[in-house]
Design an enzyme around this catalytic site. Structure first.
Site, mmCIF file in Angstrom:
data_model
loop_
_atom_site.group_PDB
_atom_site.id
_atom_site.type_symbol
_atom_site.label_atom_id
_atom_site.label_comp_id
_atom_site.label_asym_id
_atom_site.label_seq_id
_atom_site.Cartn_x
_atom_site.Cartn_y
_atom_site.Cartn_z
ATOM 1 N N GLY A 111 77.361 11.331 -52.576
ATOM 2 C CA GLY A 111 76.648 10.762 -52.308
ATOM 3 C C GLY A 111 76.538 9.402 -51.327
ATOM 4 O O GLY A 111 76.038 9.257 -50.683
ATOM 5 N N HIS A 112 77.753 8.574 -51.795
ATOM 6 C CA HIS A 112 77.612 7.782 -50.267
ATOM 7 C C HIS A 112 78.007 7.841 -49.491
ATOM 8 O O HIS A 112 78.205 7.317 -48.065
ATOM 9 C CB HIS A 112 79.090 6.177 -51.484
ATOM 10 C CG HIS A 112 79.084 6.415 -52.473
ATOM 11 N ND1 HIS A 112 79.866 6.580 -53.624
ATOM 12 C CD2 HIS A 112 77.720 4.970 -52.347
ATOM 13 C CE1 HIS A 112 79.330 5.749 -54.532
ATOM 14 N NE2 HIS A 112 78.851 4.807 -53.659
ATOM 15 N N GLU A 138 68.702 7.415 -53.385
ATOM 16 C CA GLU A 138 67.314 7.601 -54.711
ATOM 17 C C GLU A 138 68.040 7.355 -56.209
ATOM 18 O O GLU A 138 67.545 7.347 -56.544
ATOM 19 C CB GLU A 138 66.777 8.324 -54.008
ATOM 20 C CG GLU A 138 64.985 7.869 -52.242
ATOM 21 C CD GLU A 138 64.708 9.093 -52.291
ATOM 22 O OE1 GLU A 138 64.537 9.939 -53.047
ATOM 23 O OE2 GLU A 138 63.797 8.542 -52.314
ATOM 24 N N LYS A 139 69.384 7.384 -56.103
ATOM 25 C CA LYS A 139 69.155 7.731 -58.026
ATOM 26 C C LYS A 139 69.260 6.002 -57.948
ATOM 27 O O LYS A 139 68.701 6.496 -58.993
ATOM 28 C CB LYS A 139 71.270 8.457 -57.595
ATOM 29 C CG LYS A 139 71.940 8.949 -58.864
ATOM 30 C CD LYS A 139 73.291 8.494 -58.938
ATOM 31 C CE LYS A 139 73.632 7.228 -59.292
ATOM 32 N NZ LYS A 139 73.750 6.463 -59.958
ATOM 33 N N SER A 188 77.613 10.570 -58.871
ATOM 34 C CA SER A 188 77.789 8.968 -59.128
ATOM 35 C C SER A 188 79.273 8.259 -60.374
ATOM 36 O O SER A 188 79.432 9.133 -59.808
ATOM 37 C CB SER A 188 76.760 8.743 -60.636
ATOM 38 O OG SER A 188 76.915 7.623 -61.335
#
Length: 284
Positions: free
Chosen positions: A36-37, A148-149, A185
């Site tokens: 995600g990052h 957007e998490k 996450s």
């Protein structure tokens, strides 16, 4: 790629870049980086001349000391990933570097900052605004990238940017999920194998509720999602709010807003690990 701990060293490097008219992108993180990052970093690299990634576990946004203590810290692995993604600078300060004196500034943007996470984690968004504003002042980016998490966090940061009249564009990036639907996450690394196996039931219930919502009320949809998730042993819903996507206020009917989002926080496992996610029911 260069790694800086001291603010002045980073600013000197960026002064040279800015002098040459280069566009600067910033990706603020707390480390323990994942795909995600990486997607945020790659987008920044694509859209800017220089990409800065901050890696800093910010103590002022934790209202639980154990959560702060147990938050994963993997700087060497983070730097390897960032180098592969094409980042130019990593800013990895100590707490003393970021807060040479206590930050007593107060940021409150009701109702956006006071509902959901704001209500359940007192002081959390104040801490977020403290560190993000510090990073914006230090880096002076043209664009800053957020996933957007942490959907509510983006809304709060946008309010802060408007309030402080900061010349930075907030770029929202799509949530990244594992193949089984679990939102990427840093906290996922804290899950045991058994906990990791049940965690995808959160998104499974959210996704299933999209069709259910077409023929049921907001309350019925809310209750079904909570019931479906809590039916899995080891999962416990802290809250599920179905809100206007702009004001973050609860909606009573699907017709109350053209932009409706369901935001959820679930405790997973015996420890437990706190996981957040969301689903968009209507998007204008």
């Amino acid at each position: 790629m260069k790694v800086f701990q001291k603010i002045v060293d980073l600013q000197n490097a960026l002064f040279t870049e800015r002098k040459q008219g280069k566009q600067i992108g910033l990706v603020p993180t707390m480390g323990a980086l994942h795909e995600g990052h990486a997607s945020l970093v790659r987008r920044s690299v694509q859209e800017n001349d220089v990409t800065v990634v901050s890696v800093f576990v910010n103590p002022t946004q934790f209202n639980d000391k154990n959560d702060l203590k147990n938050y994963p810290r993997t700087l060497d692995a983070d730097c390897k990933l960032l180098d592969e993604c094409g980042a130019d600078y990593v800013f990895a300060p100590t707490v003393e570097d970021m807060y040479p004196t206590p930050d007593t500034r107060q940021f409150e943007y009701p109702p956006v900052s006071t509902v959901m996470e704001g209500a359940h984690r007192p002081g959390h968004f104040n801490g977020v605004c403290q560190v993000v504003s510090r990073l914006f002042y230090i880096v002076k980016p043209h664009r800053a990238y957020f996933g957007e998490k942490d959907w509510q966090q983006i809304a709060v940061v946008k309010q802060m940017v408007r309030h402080l009249a900061l010349p930075v564009k907030i770029v929202e990036c799509d949530i990244v999920r594992d193949a089984d639907g679990l939102a990427k996450s840093s906290r996922n690394t804290l899950l045991s194998p058994d906990e990791r196996a049940i965690a995808p039931n959160i998104y499974k219930a959210l996704k299933a509720s999209l069709d259910y919502a077409k023929t049921h009320t907001v309350k019925e949809t809310h209750d079904k999602v909570v019931s479906d998730i809590n039916a899995t042993e080891g999962l416990d819903v802290e809250y599920f709010s179905i809100v206007d996507g702009n004001t973050l206020q609860d909606v009573a009917s699907w017709d109350d807003s053209p932009y409706v989002v369901g935001c959820i926080t679930v405790y997973c496992g015996k420890t437990p690990i706190r996981l957040i996610d969301h689903i968009k029911y209507k998007e204008s």
